[in-house]
Each structure stands twice: as C-alpha cells, then as structure tokens.
Design a protein around this motif. Structure first.
Motif, PDB file in Angstrom:
ATOM      1  N   TYR A  63      27.763  32.659  28.808  1.00  0.00           N
ATOM      2  CA  TYR A  63      28.623  33.167  29.875  1.00  0.00           C
ATOM      3  C   TYR A  63      29.827  33.972  29.407  1.00  0.00           C
ATOM      4  N   GLY A  64      29.984  34.171  28.122  1.00  0.00           N
ATOM      5  CA  GLY A  64      31.174  34.831  27.589  1.00  0.00           C
ATOM      6  C   GLY A  64      31.432  36.205  28.159  1.00  0.00           C
ATOM      7  N   ASP A  65      30.386  36.952  28.405  1.00  0.00           N
ATOM      8  CA  ASP A  65      30.561  38.304  28.939  1.00  0.00           C
ATOM      9  C   ASP A  65      30.837  38.310  30.436  1.00  0.00           C
ATOM     10  N   LYS A  66      30.767  37.123  31.081  1.00  0.00           N
ATOM     11  CA  LYS A  66      30.963  37.028  32.526  1.00  0.00           C
ATOM     12  C   LYS A  66      32.195  36.214  32.909  1.00  0.00           C
ATOM     13  N   LEU A  67      32.942  35.730  31.937  1.00  0.00           N
ATOM     14  CA  LEU A  67      34.070  34.852  32.255  1.00  0.00           C
ATOM     15  C   LEU A  67      35.092  35.523  33.159  1.00  0.00           C
ATOM     16  N   HIS A  68      35.345  36.801  32.933  1.00  0.00           N
ATOM     17  CA  HIS A  68      36.332  37.488  33.761  1.00  0.00           C
ATOM     18  C   HIS A  68      35.881  37.546  35.227  1.00  0.00           C
ATOM     19  N   ALA A  69      34.598  37.660  35.488  1.00  0.00           N
ATOM     20  CA  ALA A  69      34.089  37.688  36.858  1.00  0.00           C
ATOM     21  C   ALA A  69      34.196  36.306  37.495  1.00  0.00           C
ATOM     22  N   PHE A  70      33.904  35.271  36.740  1.00  0.00           N
ATOM     23  CA  PHE A  70      34.003  33.907  37.248  1.00  0.00           C
ATOM     24  C   PHE A  70      35.438  33.577  37.620  1.00  0.00           C
ATOM     25  N   ALA A  71      36.357  33.917  36.774  1.00  0.00           N
ATOM     26  CA  ALA A  71      37.762  33.601  37.015  1.00  0.00           C
ATOM     27  C   ALA A  71      38.277  34.297  38.259  1.00  0.00           C
ATOM     28  N   GLY A  72      37.818  35.488  38.513  1.00  0.00           N
ATOM     29  CA  GLY A  72      38.272  36.224  39.678  1.00  0.00           C
ATOM     30  C   GLY A  72      37.832  35.606  40.992  1.00  0.00           C
ATOM     31  N   ARG A  73      36.769  34.831  40.969  1.00  0.00           N
ATOM     32  CA  ARG A  73      36.262  34.199  42.183  1.00  0.00           C
ATOM     33  C   ARG A  73      36.698  32.755  42.331  1.00  0.00           C
ATOM     34  N   ASN A  74      37.241  32.160  41.296  1.00  0.00           N
ATOM     35  CA  ASN A  74      37.608  30.754  41.334  1.00  0.00           C
ATOM     36  C   ASN A  74      39.126  30.614  41.288  1.00  0.00           C
ATOM     37  N   PRO A  75      39.741  30.107  42.354  1.00  0.00           N
ATOM     38  CA  PRO A  75      41.210  30.036  42.397  1.00  0.00           C
ATOM     39  C   PRO A  75      41.824  29.188  41.281  1.00  0.00           C
ATOM     40  N   LYS A  76      41.064  28.239  40.761  1.00  0.00           N
ATOM     41  CA  LYS A  76      41.584  27.402  39.673  1.00  0.00           C
ATOM     42  C   LYS A  76      41.836  28.224  38.412  1.00  0.00           C
ATOM     43  N   TYR A  77      41.071  29.295  38.232  1.00  0.00           N
ATOM     44  CA  TYR A  77      41.154  30.075  37.004  1.00  0.00           C
ATOM     45  C   TYR A  77      41.663  31.493  37.206  1.00  0.00           C
ATOM     46  N   VAL A  78      41.961  31.881  38.425  1.00  0.00           N
ATOM     47  CA  VAL A  78      42.342  33.270  38.695  1.00  0.00           C
ATOM     48  C   VAL A  78      43.565  33.693  37.881  1.00  0.00           C
TER      49      VAL A  78
END
Length: 89
Positions: A63-78
């Motif tokens: 998932y390393g290449d997708k972490l920035h996309a995940f964080a943008g959708r998850n308020p805990k990590y935004v």
C-alpha cells in the motif's frame, strides 16, 4: 530500532516518491506504533521488533504508493497530508 525505521522510511520513499522524507517517516512510525498498540490491546504477546518490521514492510509493499490517497479519505489520518508544503510537487 532506529535503523529499522530508517530502512523502512527509505523503502516507503522508493515506493511513493510523492512523499517527503519527513512524511514517510511519520507514516512508518504510525504504522509501527499502531500495529504494536493494537496487538497489545488485543492481548497478544509481544513478538519483537523484527516481526513488526516485517509487517510494516508488507504494508509498504502492498500500500505504500497509495498511502496519500488513504489518508485523504480517512479523517483520522488526514492531518498527515494536510501540509502541502511537505509534499514534493
């Protein structure tokens, strides 16, 4: 353990060149501590730094290449991607 964190940070940077070194390190430390705290809360015995390193490495590989996309959708990590000056353009 510092060397393990540095190595994992370098692996994440190789997988996701959009991230700055500081942001990649934050992610590695977050993944590391989140896994260890979740396992402890679940009552599992501590398996050691090598086990955690391998798990974080698997997450980076998958998932390393997708972490920035995940964080943008998850308020805990935004907040991890909130500072645009921290990202490479």
């Amino acid at each position: 353990m510092e060397e393990k964190i540095e190595n994992l940070t370098a692996e994440l940077l190789a997988k996701n060149p959009q991230m700055s070194a500081g942001r990649a390190r934050v992610w590695v430390e977050l993944l590391w501590s989140d896994f260890e705290s979740t396992a402890a809360k679940a009552g599992y015995d501590y398996r050691g730094a090598d086990y955690t390193e391998n798990l974080v490495r698997q997450l980076i590989t998958s998932y390393g290449d997708k972490l920035h996309a995940f964080a943008g959708r998850n308020p805990k990590y935004v907040h991890l991607l909130d500072a645009s000056d921290d990202m490479l353009q």
